[in-house]
Write an enzyme that holds these catalytic residues in place. Structure first.
Site, PDB file in Angstrom:
ATOM      1  CD  GLU A   1      51.544  59.838  60.416  1.00 37.70           C
ATOM      2  OE1 GLU A   1      50.959  60.715  59.771  1.00 37.70           O
ATOM      3  OE2 GLU A   1      52.516  59.207  59.956  1.00 37.70           O
TER       4      GLU A   1
ATOM      5  CG  HIS B   1      56.305  58.550  58.132  1.00 41.38           C
ATOM      6  ND1 HIS B   1      55.820  57.617  57.255  1.00 41.38           N
ATOM      7  CD2 HIS B   1      55.355  59.505  58.236  1.00 41.38           C
ATOM      8  CE1 HIS B   1      54.613  58.005  56.837  1.00 41.38           C
ATOM      9  NE2 HIS B   1      54.315  59.148  57.419  1.00 41.38           N
TER      10      HIS B   1
HETATM   11  P1  13P Z   1      47.869  60.987  54.520  1.00 41.07           P
HETATM   12  O1  13P Z   1      47.422  62.289  55.163  1.00 41.07           O
HETATM   13  O2  13P Z   1      48.064  61.078  53.065  1.00 41.07           O
HETATM   14  O3  13P Z   1      47.004  59.840  54.949  1.00 41.07           O
HETATM   15  O4  13P Z   1      49.333  60.681  55.120  1.00 41.07           O
HETATM   16  C1  13P Z   1      49.518  60.708  56.478  1.00 41.07           C
HETATM   17  C2  13P Z   1      50.977  60.651  56.764  1.00 41.07           C
HETATM   18  O5  13P Z   1      51.601  59.624  56.569  1.00 41.07           O
HETATM   19  C3  13P Z   1      51.625  61.867  57.258  1.00 41.07           C
HETATM   20  O6  13P Z   1      52.914  61.608  57.743  1.00 41.07           O
END
Ligand code: 13P
Length: 258
Positions: free
Chosen positions: A171, A101
């Site tokens: 992400e 992450h």
């Molecule tokens: P948000 O949905 O708060 O933007 O966070 C995304 C995230 O980092 C999930 O791992």
């Protein structure tokens, strides 16, 4: 229909450092579990902070609700202060673990460290949710090279036969905690790209099966389009996963996507 031809969407709630108490965690897990049990085409994974994982353990197993963790140690046990091992998580009924992450990478996790964490997850027989994503985008398209490198290095120690234990969560860092998610059309481009890299590493057959998730400012309003137009197999949700009402609406919206 997404590439792995499954109609079940995987929605992962990354609670991050929330909520504040075990009682709140218990309630949040119970309500999320209940909502998931009423839906047909959804599999929900909640990833509480370590101390609250046991509060989220369901009374009985369900195909719609699973437990995840937000990280794992690369060590198996012993003198490693502050660490939590894969076997410990497995013992708590954890089935999925997030690795790589961006919030862990910003604290120092290199691709090499991510690959070790990923291996620890697979060695313990759990599923690894590998997060990748660029910090910024520019006209030159350097984000493609960035994501390719992250994937290649993070998956370096994994054989083809073990790649079925990996889920890739794209992400983009600029979309995490933001006002707006990435445009679903752009998500689609990255979904195809991530599968292409998976194919380059492990072969086309595995690339057809790997589940690709999108994360970054997903909420009820944009979830269905991201799934449908973005061609992802599911979502990795931050803020909205600890807002029960919003998360339940989000799950319903995803469940209705044909
Ligand atoms: P948000 O949905 O708060 O933007 O966070 C995304 C995230 O980092 C999930 O791992």
């Amino acid at each position: 229909m997404n590439a792995n031809m499954s109609n079940t969407k995987l929605v992962v709630g990354n609670w991050k450092m929330n909520p504040a108490t075990g009682d709140e965690a218990k309630l949040l897990a119970r309500k999320t579990r209940h909502a998931a049990s009423l839906l047909e085409h959804i599999s929900v994974v909640v990833c509480p902070p370590f101390p609250f994982i046991s509060a989220a353990v369901p009374g009985k197993k369900s195909p719609h609700f699973h437990l995840g963790a937000q990280s794992v140690s690369i060590e198996e046990g012993g003198a490693h202060t502050g660490e939590v091992g894969a076997a410990m998580l497995k013992d708590l009924c954890v089935e999925y673990v997030i690795v790589g992450h961006s919030e862990m990478r910003s604290l120092g996790d290199s691709d090499e460290m991510v690959s070790k964490r990923l291996k620890a997850v697979l060695d313990a027989g759990m599923m690894a949710i590998l997060c990748v994503g660029e910090k910024v985008r520019d006209e030159s398209g350097s984000h493609f090279d960035f994501v390719r490198e992250q994937m290649k290095k993070s998956l370096a120690n994994i054989t083809k036969s073990r790649s079925s234990g990996v889920i890739v969560a794209y992400e983009p860092i600029w979309a995490i905690g933001a006002k707006e998610a990435m445009k679903p059309e752009d998500v689609c481009e990255m979904t195809i790209f991530v599968r292409k890299i998976f194919s380059d590493i492990f072969g086309n057959d595995t690339a057809q099966k790997v589940r690709v998730l999108y994360g970054g400012s997903v909420k009820f309003e944009n979830a269905a389009d991201i799934i449908k137009i973005g061609q992802v197999d599911g979502l990795l949700v931050g803020r909205e996963s600890v807002n029960v009402a919003g998360f339940v609406d989000l799950l319903k919206a995803v469940d209705e996507v044909k």
